[in-house]
Design a protein around this motif. Structure first.
Motif, PDB file in Angstrom:
ATOM      1  N   GLU A  33       0.827  -1.214   0.000  1.00 29.58           N
ATOM      2  CA  GLU A  33       0.000   0.000   0.000  1.00 29.58           C
ATOM      3  C   GLU A  33       0.861   1.264   0.000  1.00 29.58           C
ATOM      4  OE1 GLU A  33      -3.951  -1.621   2.450  1.00 29.58           O
ATOM      5  OE2 GLU A  33      -2.484  -0.301   3.415  1.00 29.58           O
ATOM      6  N   ILE A  34       1.882   1.268   0.842  1.00 26.55           N
ATOM      7  CA  ILE A  34       2.723   2.467   0.952  1.00 26.55           C
ATOM      8  C   ILE A  34       3.534   2.677  -0.319  1.00 26.55           C
ATOM      9  CG2 ILE A  34       4.616   3.535   2.247  1.00 26.55           C
ATOM     10  CD1 ILE A  34       3.533   1.999   4.729  1.00 26.55           C
ATOM     11  N   LYS A  35       4.024   1.594  -0.890  1.00 25.62           N
ATOM     12  CA  LYS A  35       4.757   1.727  -2.159  1.00 25.62           C
ATOM     13  C   LYS A  35       3.865   2.356  -3.230  1.00 25.62           C
ATOM     14  CE  LYS A  35       7.748  -0.668  -4.137  1.00 25.62           C
ATOM     15  NZ  LYS A  35       8.456  -1.687  -4.925  1.00 25.62           N
ATOM     16  N   GLU A  36       2.646   1.878  -3.297  1.00 30.60           N
ATOM     17  CA  GLU A  36       1.717   2.411  -4.295  1.00 30.60           C
ATOM     18  C   GLU A  36       1.394   3.875  -4.008  1.00 30.60           C
ATOM     19  OE1 GLU A  36      -2.679   1.420  -6.261  1.00 30.60           O
ATOM     20  OE2 GLU A  36      -1.788   0.076  -4.771  1.00 30.60           O
ATOM     21  N   LYS A  37       1.244   4.215  -2.738  1.00 23.30           N
ATOM     22  CA  LYS A  37       0.911   5.581  -2.344  1.00 23.30           C
ATOM     23  C   LYS A  37       2.016   6.561  -2.715  1.00 23.30           C
ATOM     24  CE  LYS A  37      -0.249   8.335   1.775  1.00 23.30           C
ATOM     25  NZ  LYS A  37      -0.537   8.266   3.236  1.00 23.30           N
ATOM     26  N   PHE A  38       3.262   6.197  -2.473  1.00 23.00           N
ATOM     27  CA  PHE A  38       4.386   7.085  -2.756  1.00 23.00           C
ATOM     28  C   PHE A  38       4.754   7.111  -4.235  1.00 23.00           C
ATOM     29  CE2 PHE A  38       4.985   7.165   1.773  1.00 23.00           C
ATOM     30  CZ  PHE A  38       5.672   8.337   2.026  1.00 23.00           C
ATOM     31  N   GLY A  39       4.490   6.025  -4.928  1.00 24.12           N
ATOM     32  CA  GLY A  39       4.798   5.971  -6.355  1.00 24.12           C
ATOM     33  C   GLY A  39       6.274   6.203  -6.630  1.00 24.12           C
ATOM     34  N   ASN A  40       6.583   7.063  -7.597  1.00 23.37           N
ATOM     35  CA  ASN A  40       7.962   7.296  -8.005  1.00 23.37           C
ATOM     36  C   ASN A  40       8.787   8.075  -6.984  1.00 23.37           C
ATOM     37  OD1 ASN A  40       7.474   5.961 -10.407  1.00 23.37           O
ATOM     38  ND2 ASN A  40       6.995   7.834 -11.545  1.00 23.37           N
ATOM     39  N   LYS A  41       8.123   8.612  -5.951  1.00 26.27           N
ATOM     40  CA  LYS A  41       8.876   9.337  -4.915  1.00 26.27           C
ATOM     41  C   LYS A  41       9.668   8.387  -4.018  1.00 26.27           C
ATOM     42  CE  LYS A  41       5.839  13.378  -4.505  1.00 26.27           C
ATOM     43  NZ  LYS A  41       5.020  14.185  -3.567  1.00 26.27           N
ATOM     44  N   LEU A  42       9.305   7.100  -4.058  1.00 28.06           N
ATOM     45  CA  LEU A  42       9.954   6.089  -3.228  1.00 28.06           C
ATOM     46  C   LEU A  42      10.685   5.092  -4.119  1.00 28.06           C
ATOM     47  CD1 LEU A  42      10.359   4.579  -0.485  1.00 28.06           C
ATOM     48  CD2 LEU A  42       8.201   3.401  -0.993  1.00 28.06           C
ATOM     49  N   TYR A  43      11.919   4.786  -3.727  1.00 27.90           N
ATOM     50  CA  TYR A  43      12.711   3.815  -4.490  1.00 27.90           C
ATOM     51  C   TYR A  43      13.359   2.847  -3.506  1.00 27.90           C
ATOM     52  CZ  TYR A  43      15.987   1.977  -7.950  1.00 27.90           C
ATOM     53  OH  TYR A  43      16.697   1.153  -8.798  1.00 27.90           O
ATOM     54  N   ILE A  44      13.219   1.550  -3.771  1.00 29.35           N
ATOM     55  CA  ILE A  44      13.752   0.528  -2.880  1.00 29.35           C
ATOM     56  C   ILE A  44      14.755  -0.343  -3.635  1.00 29.35           C
ATOM     57  CG2 ILE A  44      13.218  -1.408  -1.355  1.00 29.35           C
ATOM     58  CD1 ILE A  44      10.451  -0.276  -0.948  1.00 29.35           C
ATOM     59  N   PRO A  45      16.048  -0.076  -3.486  1.00 29.34           N
ATOM     60  CA  PRO A  45      17.059  -0.976  -4.054  1.00 29.34           C
ATOM     61  C   PRO A  45      17.329  -2.120  -3.079  1.00 29.34           C
ATOM     62  CG  PRO A  45      18.101   1.017  -3.202  1.00 29.34           C
ATOM     63  CD  PRO A  45      16.638   1.132  -2.898  1.00 29.34           C
ATOM     64  N   GLY A  46      17.522  -3.337  -3.598  1.00 30.80           N
ATOM     65  CA  GLY A  46      17.758  -4.493  -2.739  1.00 30.80           C
ATOM     66  C   GLY A  46      18.991  -5.266  -3.164  1.00 30.80           C
ATOM     67  N   HIS A  47      19.910  -5.470  -2.247  1.00 27.19           N
ATOM     68  CA  HIS A  47      21.125  -6.207  -2.562  1.00 27.19           C
ATOM     69  C   HIS A  47      20.816  -7.694  -2.751  1.00 27.19           C
ATOM     70  CE1 HIS A  47      25.133  -8.033  -1.961  1.00 27.19           C
ATOM     71  NE2 HIS A  47      25.559  -6.904  -2.512  1.00 27.19           N
ATOM     72  N   HIS A  48      21.638  -8.353  -3.571  1.00 24.02           N
ATOM     73  CA  HIS A  48      21.444  -9.772  -3.879  1.00 24.02           C
ATOM     74  C   HIS A  48      21.372 -10.650  -2.636  1.00 24.02           C
ATOM     75  CE1 HIS A  48      21.718  -9.587  -8.205  1.00 24.02           C
ATOM     76  NE2 HIS A  48      22.915  -9.066  -8.198  1.00 24.02           N
ATOM     77  N   TYR A  49      22.024 -10.234  -1.545  1.00 24.02           N
ATOM     78  CA  TYR A  49      22.083 -11.089  -0.359  1.00 24.02           C
ATOM     79  C   TYR A  49      20.897 -10.908   0.585  1.00 24.02           C
ATOM     80  CZ  TYR A  49      27.051 -11.735  -1.618  1.00 24.02           C
ATOM     81  OH  TYR A  49      28.232 -12.022  -2.264  1.00 24.02           O
ATOM     82  N   GLN A  50      19.962 -10.050   0.228  1.00 25.18           N
ATOM     83  CA  GLN A  50      18.804  -9.814   1.099  1.00 25.18           C
ATOM     84  C   GLN A  50      17.849 -11.015   1.096  1.00 25.18           C
ATOM     85  OE1 GLN A  50      17.736  -6.389   2.857  1.00 25.18           O
ATOM     86  NE2 GLN A  50      19.871  -7.017   3.013  1.00 25.18           N
ATOM     87  N   LYS A  51      17.053 -11.081   2.161  1.00 29.44           N
ATOM     88  CA  LYS A  51      16.038 -12.121   2.272  1.00 29.44           C
ATOM     89  C   LYS A  51      14.962 -11.944   1.200  1.00 29.44           C
ATOM     90  CE  LYS A  51      16.237 -12.330   7.355  1.00 29.44           C
ATOM     91  NZ  LYS A  51      15.427 -12.121   8.582  1.00 29.44           N
ATOM     92  N   ASP A  52      14.328 -13.043   0.828  1.00 27.85           N
ATOM     93  CA  ASP A  52      13.241 -12.980  -0.155  1.00 27.85           C
ATOM     94  C   ASP A  52      12.100 -12.100   0.334  1.00 27.85           C
ATOM     95  OD1 ASP A  52      14.530 -14.575  -1.964  1.00 27.85           O
ATOM     96  OD2 ASP A  52      13.495 -16.424  -1.398  1.00 27.85           O
ATOM     97  N   GLU A  53      11.845 -12.081   1.648  1.00 33.53           N
ATOM     98  CA  GLU A  53      10.735 -11.286   2.173  1.00 33.53           C
ATOM     99  C   GLU A  53      10.948  -9.797   1.922  1.00 33.53           C
ATOM    100  OE1 GLU A  53      11.502 -10.578   6.857  1.00 33.53           O
ATOM    101  OE2 GLU A  53      11.439 -12.698   6.276  1.00 33.53           O
ATOM    102  N   VAL A  54      12.200  -9.398   1.728  1.00 33.59           N
ATOM    103  CA  VAL A  54      12.536  -8.013   1.413  1.00 33.59           C
ATOM    104  C   VAL A  54      12.678  -7.822  -0.090  1.00 33.59           C
ATOM    105  CG1 VAL A  54      14.325  -6.239   1.657  1.00 33.59           C
ATOM    106  CG2 VAL A  54      13.608  -7.573   3.646  1.00 33.59           C
TER     107      VAL A  54
END
Length: 369
Positions: A33-54
């Motif tokens: 919901e929050i990702k959709e609300k913020f749209g392009n104002k929010l960016y989440i980069p994830g490193h290869h070693y992160q958990k699947d839940e992230v």
């Protein structure tokens, strides 16, 4: 302010208890919901070693420098919630614009390798090395290092390196000075120098705890000074692991990360960066067999992505990177809900001078990419 100070400060308080009581389903729903609300104002980069839940919420997955560069290129994003570790978020803050805020969901997400070289140790050690060798040493640092170490290298004419371009950067460095100081991972430095034809006898280890060389022989013969640091994950892959695979699955290809020890790399079939490992497995024929020596979250993801191949971890008892795993779904949701309230917690801010000097080191590398 160091990482410990940040963790202990009121501004960077720990995860509120209620987030430990939420169901996975509720947290997934709220993050979406929050990702959709913020749209392009929010960016989440994830490193290869992160958990699947992230990783399921990452807008881009990749290695540390790649994620920082992509974040910097995303000018629409006001908030960059970096799912990685502290030094990666620092690099993102250095490269992004002043109006962009880089947030680390959990300030405890550090890197043991990066923490093995602090500025005081490095300056003290470098002065002692110069007393021994004169002005013949150029420092290089792996991007897996703190902003202060990148800045030190930048001030002293050196550059950053990645596991993909370390060989190219070491070649360049030898056009600048007679000797190289390689920070903070001794194994990547040793493996890269060896691949360039430098014998092990011309490599010395600098111990920052004892402030001394670990070397037997004539120091004048030394061409590469290796900082005594390592990745706590990759150092746990052993020669015994390789012998076990060779004995039980002799037709299996062994591919490892160059942060593994020289002995492990030498006995493997192939070695390369995280990107190289991912691409090699992707291009491999169906039915091929692989034992991978790198972080467990990534290995499990590769296994799931390639059901047509037989893939195992080189060390079946390996645990995921513990500090990387501190970024979890509750911490991600907390960071996002605080943003939703107009509050920024755990913002990573690199001082102007440190950022300026770090950029020198980064730009010397990027100019040769």
């Amino acid at each position: 302010m160091n990482v410990l100070d940040l963790i202990q400060s009121e501004k960077h308080q720990g995860l509120p208890e209620r987030y430990r009581e939420l169901s996975t389903e509720e947290m997934v729903r709220r993050v979406s919901e929050i990702k959709e609300k913020f749209g392009n104002k929010l960016y989440i980069p994830g490193h290869h070693y992160q958990k699947d839940e992230v990783i399921q919420f990452a807008d881009t997955t990749g290695d540390s420098l790649q994620l920082a560069q992509v974040s910097a290129a995303n000018k629409e994003a006001e908030y960059i919630v970096f799912c990685g570790v502290h030094f990666m978020a620092e690099t993102a803050d250095i490269l992004t614009d002043d109006n962009q805020k880089v947030i680390l969901p959990d300030m405890r997400a550090g890197c043991s390798m990066a923490d093995m070289a602090n500025l005081e140790q490095t300056e003290r050690g470098f002065n002692k090395m110069k007393a021994e060798f004169g002005d013949t040493i150029l420092p290089l640092t792996y991007v897996n290092s703190t902003a202060e170490i990148k800045a030190f290298v930048g001030r002293n004419g050196g550059a950053t390196v990645t596991s993909s371009n370390a060989k190219k950067m070491l070649e360049w460095a030898f056009t600048q000075k007679e000797r190289i100081l390689f920070l903070p991972d001794q194994h990547l430095g040793r493996n890269t120098a060896y691949d360039l034809g430098i014998p092990l006898e011309q490599m010395a280890v600098w111990n920052p705890i004892s402030d001394s060389f670990e070397y037997e022989g004539d120091l004048e013969e030394v061409k590469v000074i290796l900082w005594k640091g390592h990745c706590s994950v990759h150092e746990n892959f052993t020669v015994e692991n390789i012998k076990e695979i060779r004995a039980t699955k002799p037709d299996m290809n062994i591919i490892v990360h160059p942060e593994c020890s020289r002995e492990v790399v030498e006995l493997s079939d192939d070695a390369g960066s995280t990107k190289y490992i991912i691409e090699t497995i992707s291009k491999a024929e169906a039915g091929s067999k692989w034992a991978i020596g790198t972080e467990m979250n990534l290995v499990n993801r590769i296994i799931n992505d390639h059901p047509d191949k037989e893939i195992v971890s080189l060390n079946p008892a390996m645990c995921p990177c513990l500090t990387m795993n501190r970024i979890d779904l509750p911490h991600l949701l907390w960071a996002l809900e605080e943003l939703e309230k107009g509050k920024v917690h755990n913002q990573i801010i690199v001082s102007e001078q440190v950022a300026e000097d770090s950029l020198k080191a980064l730009e010397r590398m990027l100019a040769r990419a």
